[in-house]
Design an enzyme around this catalytic site. Structure first.
Site, mmCIF file in Angstrom:
data_model
loop_
_atom_site.group_PDB
_atom_site.id
_atom_site.type_symbol
_atom_site.label_atom_id
_atom_site.label_comp_id
_atom_site.label_asym_id
_atom_site.label_seq_id
_atom_site.Cartn_x
_atom_site.Cartn_y
_atom_site.Cartn_z
ATOM 1 N N GLU A 76 0.814 -1.227 0.000
ATOM 2 C CA GLU A 76 0.000 0.000 0.000
ATOM 3 C C GLU A 76 0.848 1.278 0.000
ATOM 4 O O GLU A 76 0.418 2.304 0.512
ATOM 5 C CB GLU A 76 -0.934 0.009 1.210
ATOM 6 C CG GLU A 76 -1.983 -1.073 1.150
ATOM 7 C CD GLU A 76 -3.066 -0.869 2.202
ATOM 8 O OE1 GLU A 76 -4.143 -0.386 1.831
ATOM 9 O OE2 GLU A 76 -2.813 -1.179 3.370
ATOM 10 N N HIS A 95 -0.701 4.874 8.318
ATOM 11 C CA HIS A 95 -1.870 4.094 7.892
ATOM 12 C C HIS A 95 -2.033 2.923 8.849
ATOM 13 O O HIS A 95 -1.093 2.169 9.057
ATOM 14 C CB HIS A 95 -1.700 3.571 6.471
ATOM 15 C CG HIS A 95 -2.704 2.524 6.115
ATOM 16 N ND1 HIS A 95 -4.072 2.738 6.234
ATOM 17 C CD2 HIS A 95 -2.584 1.245 5.689
ATOM 18 C CE1 HIS A 95 -4.715 1.633 5.883
ATOM 19 N NE2 HIS A 95 -3.830 0.716 5.560
ATOM 20 N N HIS A 97 -4.965 -0.058 10.882
ATOM 21 C CA HIS A 97 -6.260 -0.740 10.942
ATOM 22 C C HIS A 97 -6.732 -0.765 12.396
ATOM 23 O O HIS A 97 -7.400 -1.705 12.820
ATOM 24 C CB HIS A 97 -6.138 -2.174 10.409
ATOM 25 C CG HIS A 97 -5.377 -2.288 9.127
ATOM 26 N ND1 HIS A 97 -4.493 -3.299 8.871
ATOM 27 C CD2 HIS A 97 -5.355 -1.483 8.021
ATOM 28 C CE1 HIS A 97 -3.970 -3.134 7.661
ATOM 29 N NE2 HIS A 97 -4.466 -2.035 7.132
ATOM 30 N N HIS A 166 -11.750 -0.917 6.359
ATOM 31 C CA HIS A 166 -10.309 -1.157 6.234
ATOM 32 C C HIS A 166 -9.530 -0.523 7.385
ATOM 33 O O HIS A 166 -8.880 -1.221 8.142
ATOM 34 C CB HIS A 166 -9.857 -0.608 4.878
ATOM 35 C CG HIS A 166 -8.393 -0.734 4.597
ATOM 36 N ND1 HIS A 166 -7.844 -0.422 3.373
ATOM 37 C CD2 HIS A 166 -7.346 -1.121 5.372
ATOM 38 C CE1 HIS A 166 -6.538 -0.628 3.405
ATOM 39 N NE2 HIS A 166 -6.213 -1.046 4.607
HETATM 40 ZN ZN LIG Z 1 -4.205 -1.247 5.060
#
Ligand SMILES: [Zn+2]
Length: 235
Positions: A76, A95, A97, A166
Protein backbone atom coordinates in the site's frame (compact mmCIF):
# COMPACT_ATOMS: atom_id res chain seq x y z
CA UNK A 1 17.93 17.00 11.54
CA UNK A 2 20.52 14.60 10.11
CA UNK A 3 19.37 11.76 7.86
CA UNK A 4 20.37 9.31 10.59
CA UNK A 5 18.25 11.27 13.09
CA UNK A 6 15.26 11.14 10.73
CA UNK A 7 15.66 7.38 10.20
CA UNK A 8 16.03 6.83 13.96
CA UNK A 9 12.82 8.79 14.58
CA UNK A 10 11.01 6.74 11.92
CA UNK A 11 12.16 3.52 13.61
CA UNK A 12 10.95 4.91 16.97
CA UNK A 13 7.59 5.86 15.42
CA UNK A 14 7.14 2.26 14.20
CA UNK A 15 7.86 0.88 17.67
CA UNK A 16 5.71 3.48 19.48
CA UNK A 17 2.69 2.89 17.25
CA UNK A 18 2.95 -0.85 17.90
CA UNK A 19 3.36 -0.39 21.65
CA UNK A 20 0.41 2.02 21.87
CA UNK A 21 -1.91 -0.35 19.99
CA UNK A 22 -2.25 1.58 16.72
CA UNK A 23 -0.23 -0.80 14.51
CA UNK A 24 -0.05 -4.57 14.93
CA UNK A 25 1.48 -6.93 12.39
CA UNK A 26 0.13 -4.54 9.75
CA UNK A 27 0.00 -0.83 9.01
CA UNK A 28 2.88 1.54 8.37
CA UNK A 29 4.33 5.00 9.00
CA UNK A 30 6.38 7.14 6.60
CA UNK A 31 8.21 10.47 6.68
CA UNK A 32 9.10 12.92 3.91
CA UNK A 33 12.81 13.50 3.33
CA UNK A 34 13.26 17.06 4.53
CA UNK A 35 16.28 17.59 2.23
CA UNK A 36 14.41 16.38 -0.83
CA UNK A 37 10.62 16.84 -0.58
CA UNK A 38 10.16 14.60 -3.64
CA UNK A 39 11.29 11.61 -1.60
CA UNK A 40 9.97 9.82 1.45
CA UNK A 41 11.16 7.07 3.79
CA UNK A 42 9.20 3.91 4.64
CA UNK A 43 10.18 0.50 5.99
CA UNK A 44 10.33 -2.60 3.84
CA UNK A 45 7.34 -4.91 4.18
CA UNK A 46 7.72 -6.22 7.74
CA UNK A 47 5.82 -5.88 11.05
CA UNK A 48 6.33 -2.36 12.50
CA UNK A 49 7.62 -3.64 15.86
CA UNK A 50 10.53 -5.36 14.13
CA UNK A 51 11.66 -2.38 11.99
CA UNK A 52 15.33 -1.32 12.26
CA UNK A 53 17.28 1.41 10.43
CA UNK A 54 18.44 -1.17 7.85
CA UNK A 55 14.83 -1.80 6.82
CA UNK A 56 14.11 1.83 5.90
CA UNK A 57 13.85 2.39 2.15
CA UNK A 58 13.64 5.58 0.08
CA UNK A 59 10.73 6.14 -2.31
CA UNK A 60 9.89 8.58 -5.10
CA UNK A 61 6.60 10.34 -5.68
CA UNK A 62 5.51 7.46 -7.95
CA UNK A 63 5.56 5.17 -4.89
CA UNK A 64 8.46 3.11 -6.21
CA UNK A 65 11.63 2.40 -4.19
CA UNK A 66 14.90 3.99 -5.34
CA UNK A 67 17.25 1.66 -3.48
CA UNK A 68 15.36 -1.61 -3.01
CA UNK A 69 18.47 -3.85 -2.85
CA UNK A 70 16.27 -6.93 -2.70
CA UNK A 71 13.99 -5.54 -0.02
CA UNK A 72 10.25 -5.93 -0.63
CA UNK A 73 8.11 -2.77 -0.22
CA UNK A 74 4.63 -2.59 1.34
CA UNK A 75 1.73 -3.23 -1.06
CA UNK A 76 0.00 0.00 0.00
CA UNK A 77 2.93 2.38 -0.54
CA UNK A 78 1.02 4.57 -3.05
CA UNK A 79 -1.24 5.57 -0.16
CA UNK A 80 1.78 7.49 1.14
CA UNK A 81 3.15 8.80 -2.16
CA UNK A 82 -0.17 10.14 -3.43
CA UNK A 83 -0.84 11.97 -0.15
CA UNK A 84 2.65 13.55 -0.29
CA UNK A 85 1.97 14.59 -3.89
CA UNK A 86 -1.39 16.15 -3.05
CA UNK A 87 -0.36 17.75 0.25
CA UNK A 88 2.93 19.72 0.27
CA UNK A 89 2.27 20.53 3.95
CA UNK A 90 2.33 16.85 4.98
CA UNK A 91 5.64 15.57 6.39
CA UNK A 92 4.50 12.24 7.85
CA UNK A 93 1.74 9.67 7.24
CA UNK A 94 0.38 6.78 9.35
CA UNK A 95 -1.87 4.09 7.89
CA UNK A 96 -3.42 1.71 10.40
CA UNK A 97 -6.26 -0.74 10.94
CA UNK A 98 -6.61 0.20 14.63
CA UNK A 99 -9.83 -1.47 15.81
CA UNK A 100 -11.80 1.19 17.72
CA UNK A 101 -11.97 3.39 14.61
CA UNK A 102 -13.40 0.73 12.28
CA UNK A 103 -17.06 1.11 13.45
CA UNK A 104 -17.01 4.81 12.50
CA UNK A 105 -16.06 3.98 8.93
CA UNK A 106 -18.94 1.56 8.41
CA UNK A 107 -21.99 2.86 10.29
CA UNK A 108 -22.54 6.47 9.31
CA UNK A 109 -21.98 7.58 12.92
CA UNK A 110 -19.50 10.44 12.46
CA UNK A 111 -16.18 10.40 14.31
CA UNK A 112 -15.97 13.67 16.29
CA UNK A 113 -13.78 15.02 19.10
CA UNK A 114 -15.13 14.02 22.53
CA UNK A 115 -12.19 15.48 24.49
CA UNK A 116 -9.42 18.05 24.16
CA UNK A 117 -6.72 15.53 23.19
CA UNK A 118 -8.45 14.83 19.88
CA UNK A 119 -9.38 18.41 18.97
CA UNK A 120 -7.40 18.01 15.73
CA UNK A 121 -10.28 15.87 14.40
CA UNK A 122 -12.37 19.03 13.95
CA UNK A 123 -16.03 18.90 13.03
CA UNK A 124 -16.09 16.27 10.27
CA UNK A 125 -13.88 13.25 9.53
CA UNK A 126 -13.90 12.25 5.84
CA UNK A 127 -14.59 8.61 4.94
CA UNK A 128 -12.96 6.98 1.91
CA UNK A 129 -15.28 4.69 -0.08
CA UNK A 130 -13.04 2.47 -2.21
CA UNK A 131 -15.95 1.36 -4.41
CA UNK A 132 -16.18 4.89 -5.86
CA UNK A 133 -12.68 4.64 -7.36
CA UNK A 134 -12.05 0.90 -7.55
CA UNK A 135 -15.47 -0.65 -8.19
CA UNK A 136 -17.32 -3.29 -6.19
CA UNK A 137 -14.67 -6.06 -6.13
CA UNK A 138 -11.38 -4.70 -4.78
CA UNK A 139 -9.50 -6.43 -1.94
CA UNK A 140 -9.92 -3.10 -0.04
CA UNK A 141 -6.21 -2.26 -0.33
CA UNK A 142 -4.65 0.88 -1.83
CA UNK A 143 -2.73 -1.11 -4.44
CA UNK A 144 -2.00 1.50 -7.10
CA UNK A 145 -1.58 5.20 -7.77
CA UNK A 146 -5.20 5.65 -8.90
CA UNK A 147 -6.56 4.41 -5.56
CA UNK A 148 -3.92 6.38 -3.66
CA UNK A 149 -4.93 9.57 -5.50
CA UNK A 150 -8.62 8.90 -4.78
CA UNK A 151 -7.85 8.48 -1.08
CA UNK A 152 -5.83 11.71 -1.09
CA UNK A 153 -8.82 13.50 -2.69
CA UNK A 154 -11.13 12.23 0.06
CA UNK A 155 -8.63 13.33 2.73
CA UNK A 156 -8.56 16.83 1.21
CA UNK A 157 -7.08 19.26 3.72
CA UNK A 158 -8.05 17.17 6.76
CA UNK A 159 -5.55 15.70 9.26
CA UNK A 160 -7.34 12.35 9.40
CA UNK A 161 -9.58 10.13 7.27
CA UNK A 162 -11.38 6.84 7.79
CA UNK A 163 -11.29 4.11 5.14
CA UNK A 164 -14.55 2.14 5.03
CA UNK A 165 -14.10 -1.49 6.04
CA UNK A 166 -10.31 -1.16 6.23
CA UNK A 167 -8.79 1.42 8.59
CA UNK A 168 -7.64 5.00 8.64
CA UNK A 169 -4.95 7.44 7.66
CA UNK A 170 -3.43 10.22 9.76
CA UNK A 171 -1.19 12.98 8.37
CA UNK A 172 0.92 15.58 10.13
CA UNK A 173 3.59 18.22 9.83
CA UNK A 174 6.10 15.99 11.67
CA UNK A 175 6.52 12.40 12.84
CA UNK A 176 5.73 13.47 16.40
CA UNK A 177 2.48 15.10 15.33
CA UNK A 178 1.30 12.22 13.15
CA UNK A 179 2.07 9.66 15.89
CA UNK A 180 0.13 11.81 18.36
CA UNK A 181 -2.83 12.01 15.96
CA UNK A 182 -2.88 8.29 15.20
CA UNK A 183 -2.82 7.43 18.91
CA UNK A 184 -5.47 9.93 20.00
CA UNK A 185 -7.81 9.22 17.08
CA UNK A 186 -7.93 5.63 18.33
CA UNK A 187 -8.45 6.78 21.96
CA UNK A 188 -11.21 9.16 20.84
CA UNK A 189 -12.97 6.36 18.95
CA UNK A 190 -12.91 4.16 22.05
CA UNK A 191 -14.28 6.94 24.27
CA UNK A 192 -16.90 8.01 21.74
CA UNK A 193 -18.21 4.44 21.41
CA UNK A 194 -18.44 4.16 25.21
CA UNK A 195 -20.15 7.53 25.55
CA UNK A 196 -22.67 6.70 22.81
CA UNK A 197 -23.87 3.79 24.95
CA UNK A 198 -24.37 6.09 27.94
CA UNK A 199 -26.33 8.85 26.29
CA UNK A 200 -26.21 12.00 24.21
CA UNK A 201 -22.68 13.35 23.69
CA UNK A 202 -21.66 16.99 23.98
CA UNK A 203 -18.78 17.22 21.48
CA UNK A 204 -16.13 19.90 21.40
CA UNK A 205 -17.35 22.78 19.23
CA UNK A 206 -15.18 24.07 16.36
CA UNK A 207 -13.48 26.77 18.44
CA UNK A 208 -12.75 24.39 21.33
CA UNK A 209 -11.40 21.77 18.95
CA UNK A 210 -9.11 24.25 17.14
CA UNK A 211 -7.83 25.86 20.34
CA UNK A 212 -7.21 22.54 22.10
CA UNK A 213 -5.39 21.26 19.03
CA UNK A 214 -3.09 24.30 19.00
CA UNK A 215 -2.31 23.95 22.70
CA UNK A 216 -1.50 20.23 22.40
CA UNK A 217 0.76 20.83 19.38
CA UNK A 218 2.84 23.19 21.53
CA UNK A 219 3.65 20.42 24.03
CA UNK A 220 4.07 17.53 21.61
CA UNK A 221 7.60 16.65 22.84
CA UNK A 222 6.25 15.52 26.22
CA UNK A 223 4.27 12.44 25.12
CA UNK A 224 6.87 11.59 22.44
CA UNK A 225 9.55 11.18 25.12
CA UNK A 226 7.29 8.99 27.24
CA UNK A 227 6.17 6.85 24.29
CA UNK A 228 9.78 6.37 23.19
CA UNK A 229 10.77 5.25 26.66
CA UNK A 230 7.85 2.82 26.83
CA UNK A 231 8.65 1.39 23.38
CA UNK A 232 12.35 0.95 24.19
CA UNK A 233 12.05 -2.68 25.19
CA UNK A 234 11.31 -3.45 21.53
CA UNK A 235 14.80 -2.22 20.58
ZN1 LIG B 1 -4.20 -1.25 5.06
Amino acid sequence: MSRKGLIDDLVSANHILFKEGVLDGFGHVSVRDERNPERFLLSRSIAPATVTARDVMEFGMDGEPLDARGRKPYLERTLHSEIYRARPDVVAVVHSHSPALIPFGITGTPLKPVFHMSGFLGSATPIFEIRDAGGPATDMLIRDRKLGAALARTLGNAPFALMRGHGSVAVGGSLKQVVYRAIYAEVNARLQSEALRLGTITYLNDAEAANASRTNDSVIDRPWGLWKKRAKEIG
